[in-house]
Design a protein around this motif. Structure first.
Motif, PDB file in Angstrom:
ATOM      1  N   ARG A  10       0.820  -1.194   0.000  1.00 58.90           N
ATOM      2  CA  ARG A  10       0.000   0.000   0.000  1.00 58.90           C
ATOM      3  C   ARG A  10       0.865   1.260   0.000  1.00 58.90           C
ATOM      4  NH1 ARG A  10      -3.722   1.368   5.139  1.00 58.90           N
ATOM      5  NH2 ARG A  10      -1.638   1.524   6.026  1.00 58.90           N
ATOM      6  N   SER A  11       2.011   1.198   0.658  1.00 61.34           N
ATOM      7  CA  SER A  11       2.836   2.380   0.823  1.00 61.34           C
ATOM      8  C   SER A  11       3.882   2.532  -0.284  1.00 61.34           C
ATOM      9  CB  SER A  11       3.543   2.343   2.182  1.00 61.34           C
ATOM     10  OG  SER A  11       4.438   1.238   2.234  1.00 61.34           O
ATOM     11  N   LEU A  12       3.700   1.827  -1.397  1.00 57.65           N
ATOM     12  CA  LEU A  12       4.732   1.850  -2.435  1.00 57.65           C
ATOM     13  C   LEU A  12       4.954   3.247  -2.998  1.00 57.65           C
ATOM     14  CD1 LEU A  12       6.698   0.322  -4.215  1.00 57.65           C
ATOM     15  CD2 LEU A  12       4.820  -0.157  -5.783  1.00 57.65           C
ATOM     16  N   TRP A  13       3.875   3.924  -3.419  1.00 54.68           N
ATOM     17  CA  TRP A  13       4.040   5.223  -4.078  1.00 54.68           C
ATOM     18  C   TRP A  13       3.344   6.373  -3.376  1.00 54.68           C
ATOM     19  CZ3 TRP A  13       7.905   5.639  -7.082  1.00 54.68           C
ATOM     20  CH2 TRP A  13       8.320   4.555  -7.866  1.00 54.68           C
ATOM     21  N   HIS A  68       2.567   4.982   9.920  1.00 53.67           N
ATOM     22  CA  HIS A  68       1.433   4.362   9.229  1.00 53.67           C
ATOM     23  C   HIS A  68       1.811   3.887   7.832  1.00 53.67           C
ATOM     24  CE1 HIS A  68      -2.727   3.465   8.311  1.00 53.67           C
ATOM     25  NE2 HIS A  68      -2.617   4.170   7.192  1.00 53.67           N
ATOM     26  N   TRP A  69       2.640   4.661   7.137  1.00 49.55           N
ATOM     27  CA  TRP A  69       2.975   4.334   5.756  1.00 49.55           C
ATOM     28  C   TRP A  69       4.369   3.729   5.604  1.00 49.55           C
ATOM     29  CZ3 TRP A  69      -0.608   4.209   2.099  1.00 49.55           C
ATOM     30  CH2 TRP A  69      -1.786   4.937   2.302  1.00 49.55           C
ATOM     31  N   GLY A  70       5.067   3.516   6.702  1.00 49.39           N
ATOM     32  CA  GLY A  70       6.384   2.893   6.638  1.00 49.39           C
ATOM     33  C   GLY A  70       7.438   3.753   5.974  1.00 49.39           C
ATOM     34  N   VAL A  71       7.373   5.073   6.186  1.00 45.00           N
ATOM     35  CA  VAL A  71       8.342   5.979   5.578  1.00 45.00           C
ATOM     36  C   VAL A  71       9.661   5.908   6.348  1.00 45.00           C
ATOM     37  CG1 VAL A  71       8.879   8.386   5.029  1.00 45.00           C
ATOM     38  CG2 VAL A  71       6.542   7.520   4.745  1.00 45.00           C
ATOM     39  N   ILE A 146      15.262  11.101   2.442  1.00 47.45           N
ATOM     40  CA  ILE A 146      13.895  10.577   2.537  1.00 47.45           C
ATOM     41  C   ILE A 146      13.441   9.972   1.207  1.00 47.45           C
ATOM     42  CG2 ILE A 146      11.478  11.127   3.002  1.00 47.45           C
ATOM     43  CD1 ILE A 146      12.406  13.321   4.884  1.00 47.45           C
ATOM     44  N   ILE A 147      13.398  10.773   0.150  1.00 39.69           N
ATOM     45  CA  ILE A 147      12.827  10.291  -1.110  1.00 39.69           C
ATOM     46  C   ILE A 147      13.675   9.176  -1.708  1.00 39.69           C
ATOM     47  CG2 ILE A 147      12.325  10.944  -3.502  1.00 39.69           C
ATOM     48  CD1 ILE A 147      11.350  13.641  -2.407  1.00 39.69           C
ATOM     49  N   GLN A 148      14.970   9.391  -1.883  1.00 38.09           N
ATOM     50  CA  GLN A 148      15.797   8.322  -2.456  1.00 38.09           C
ATOM     51  C   GLN A 148      15.844   7.109  -1.533  1.00 38.09           C
ATOM     52  OE1 GLN A 148      19.766   9.066  -4.316  1.00 38.09           O
ATOM     53  NE2 GLN A 148      20.509   7.503  -2.895  1.00 38.09           N
ATOM     54  N   ARG A 154      12.173   0.352  -1.950  1.00 38.15           N
ATOM     55  CA  ARG A 154      11.009  -0.222  -2.606  1.00 38.15           C
ATOM     56  C   ARG A 154      11.294  -0.777  -3.996  1.00 38.15           C
ATOM     57  NH1 ARG A 154       9.574   3.145   1.252  1.00 38.15           N
ATOM     58  NH2 ARG A 154       7.467   3.148   2.124  1.00 38.15           N
ATOM     59  N   VAL A 155      12.137  -0.081  -4.773  1.00 31.86           N
ATOM     60  CA  VAL A 155      12.358  -0.502  -6.164  1.00 31.86           C
ATOM     61  C   VAL A 155      13.804  -0.878  -6.449  1.00 31.86           C
ATOM     62  CG1 VAL A 155      10.432   0.904  -6.974  1.00 31.86           C
ATOM     63  CG2 VAL A 155      12.734   1.875  -6.988  1.00 31.86           C
ATOM     64  N   GLY A 156      14.667  -0.844  -5.434  1.00 36.00           N
ATOM     65  CA  GLY A 156      16.062  -1.212  -5.629  1.00 36.00           C
ATOM     66  C   GLY A 156      16.951  -0.002  -5.855  1.00 36.00           C
TER      67      GLY A 156
END
Length: 270
Positions: A10-13, A68-71, A146-148, A154-156
């Motif tokens: 759920r928290s992918l994007w 909640h979103w696993g950030v 955070i973003i990277q 998530r995507v490697g």
């Protein structure tokens, strides 16, 4: 009890997209407010506050949704901010080489945007503080820390670093800056991934922005690479261009080889 796999899927994007949307909205709204209040004086200070405020809002939102979103968030442990001298030196050299390689492209772009940026940096102390101090710290914390970090998880690492670099380039808006910033994002992203040190990425970003700001005061819109190496033509320039190609190719080969290693060997995670 929630299913961990469902939470991860759920928290992918959503966290990343919502962070970017919020950042862009806060940046535009606070920037517009700062411009509306220019008549009150000290516009540079208000623009600094708007710039820092947009990052504060976005980072605060990331902290609010992290459970909640696993950030994933950057660590403040001292070893995660350790400066890795060899990577910092290579990073600065690669950024200089990138400026050389991109010159034929940026020279063909309209220069009115570059002149606007030069005028902004000449607007006093606060624009310089924004570019040289606030930008390296805040941009690295958000876009690498955070973003990277979350994209890589998530995507490697390969796709994560590339996507984060593309996002970093896109948010700069000025065409010349977008191309260069995308390349900067790749270099800083690799440094952060290979060392696990956000401090090393901040250091390279700080040196790069400091040199660029100083060069802007001295040279105006002319690039420091062209001024130092013969104005974009002649044997010195062509030699430097060839060396930059070799250096960029070697760095790319090294990065690809490191990224393809097993996780335990290719990245140091928080």
């Amino acid at each position: 009890m929630p299913n961990p796999q469902a939470t991860t899927h759920r928290s992918l994007w959503f966290p990343i997209l919502s962070l970017l949307i919020l950042f862009c909205a806060a940046n535009m709204l606070l920037g517009a407010l700062a411009r509306q209040l220019d008549h009150l004086g000290n516009a540079g200070l208000r623009q600094f506050i708007a710039y820092v405020g947009s990052f504060a809002v976005t980072i605060g939102y990331a902290l609010a949704i992290r459970r909640h979103w696993g950030v994933l968030m950057p660590s403040f442990r001292p070893e995660k901010w350790k400066l890795h001298g060899p990577f910092i030196l290579v990073g600065v050299i690669l950024l200089f080489a990138t400026g050389i390689l991109l010159t034929p492209i940026t020279d063909r772009m309209p220069d009115q945007y570059s002149r606007l940026l030069d005028d902004y940096l000449r607007g006093g102390l606060w624009p310089v503080i924004t570019a040289v101090v606030a930008a390296p710290l805040l941009e690295e914390f958000l876009f690498r820390g955070i973003i990277q970090k979350n994209l890589v998880a998530r995507v490697g690492p390969g796709a994560g670093i590339l996507i984060a670099a593309a996002i970093f380039g896109a948010i700069h808006l000025i065409p010349q800056q977008m191309i260069y910033a995308g390349c900067v994002g790749l270099i800083l992203g690799c440094i952060y991934h290979f060392t696990g040190s956000l401090g090393s990425a901040v250091a390279v970003h700080f040196i790069n922005n400091g040199i660029a700001t100083l060069a802007g005061f001295v040279l105006g819109s002319e690039s420091i690479e062209k001024r130092l190496l013969g104005g974009g033509e002649g044997p010195v320039w062509y030699t430097a261009y060839g060396l930059s190609i070799v250096l960029a190719a070697a760095a790319a080969a090294y990065a690809v080889r490191r990224i393809r290693r097993p996780k335990s060997d290719s990245a140091r995670r928080d």
